[in-house]
Enzyme design. Structure first.
Site, PDB file in Angstrom:
ATOM      1  CB  CYS A  79      -0.987  -0.034   1.156  1.00  0.00           C
ATOM      2  SG  CYS A  79      -2.328   1.179   0.970  1.00  0.00           S
ATOM      3  CG  HIS A 182      -4.200  -3.104   2.564  1.00  0.00           C
ATOM      4  ND1 HIS A 182      -3.217  -2.741   3.451  1.00  0.00           N
ATOM      5  CD2 HIS A 182      -4.809  -1.959   2.183  1.00  0.00           C
ATOM      6  CE1 HIS A 182      -3.240  -1.432   3.624  1.00  0.00           C
ATOM      7  NE2 HIS A 182      -4.192  -0.929   2.858  1.00  0.00           N
ATOM      8  CD  GLU A 184      -2.348  -5.889   4.858  1.00  0.00           C
ATOM      9  OE1 GLU A 184      -2.617  -4.711   5.134  1.00  0.00           O
ATOM     10  OE2 GLU A 184      -1.737  -6.219   3.819  1.00  0.00           O
TER      11      GLU A 184
END
Length: 203
Positions: A79, A182, A184
């Site tokens: 990001c 992202h 994650e």
């Protein structure tokens, strides 16, 4: 061991959890020696470009990250961390970046009739089929949250997402990689992308 750069980035904890889910050991650190002796380095990030660069400068990490690239230690920016890899950003005035990938970071156009920030799931279209991430990312959806995007030469772009303009989703140059989305927060697709990066750190 993968070093996660400690510079008060907002998504650090979630990045650590994602690697832990994969069974990968990480260390959150701002210690140059630890970073330069790691198998791979992750530069996470949520926030503003200038504030992030100011923190990296204060912690004397700019030259360290440049050494990571010079030593061909795999480096992944996530990001804002991806945006920091570029030469500069226009966010809150022109700010110099790490210069590890040639290009600039600019505001998403405000005249496209789309909400800014670009927030939510979007599809990745692979442009570089020789990338280590190509098979994992092609036509898969990942989670984006950003108001600025990278503008760079096509040779550095692995995937794009359509948001009125082509938003680079994954970029890479040699051992330097970036993901605007992202991983994650991108469910199994994101975990598989992180797993691919881990495999890259093993040579």
């Amino acid at each position: 061991m993968i070093a996660i750069v400690d510079y008060d980035a907002g998504n650090t904890f979630n990045v650590q959890k994602a690697f832990a889910h994969l069974g990968v050991d990480t260390v959150l650190t701002a210690d140059p020696e630890v970073i330069l002796n790691s198998d791979g380095v992750v530069l996470p990030g949520v926030g503003a470009f200038k504030a992030a660069m100011d923190t990296l400068v204060e912690r004397k990490l700019v030259d360290v990250l440049k050494q990571v690239a010079e030593k061909n230690i795999p480096l992944l920016g996530i990001c804002l961390g991806m945006q920091l890899l570029f030469d500069s950003s226009t966010e809150y005035g022109l700010t110099e970046g790490l210069g590890l990938i040639s290009g600039t970071v600019e505001a998403l156009p405000a005249d496209l009739g789309l909400m800014i920030p670009h927030m939510g799931w979007n599809q990745n279209l692979v442009k570089n089929h020789s990338s280590i991430f190509a098979d994992v990312a092609d036509r898969e959806y990942t989670y984006f949250v950003h108001s600025y995007y990278a503008k760079c030469d096509d040779q550095y772009i692995t995937t794009t997402a359509d948001y009125g303009v082509d938003v680079p989703g994954i970029v890479e140059r040699d051992s330097v990689y970036g993901m605007q989305f992202h991983p994650e927060k991108s469910a199994h697709v994101g975990l598989n992308l992180l797993r691919t990066f881990v495999e890259r750190t093993k040579g």
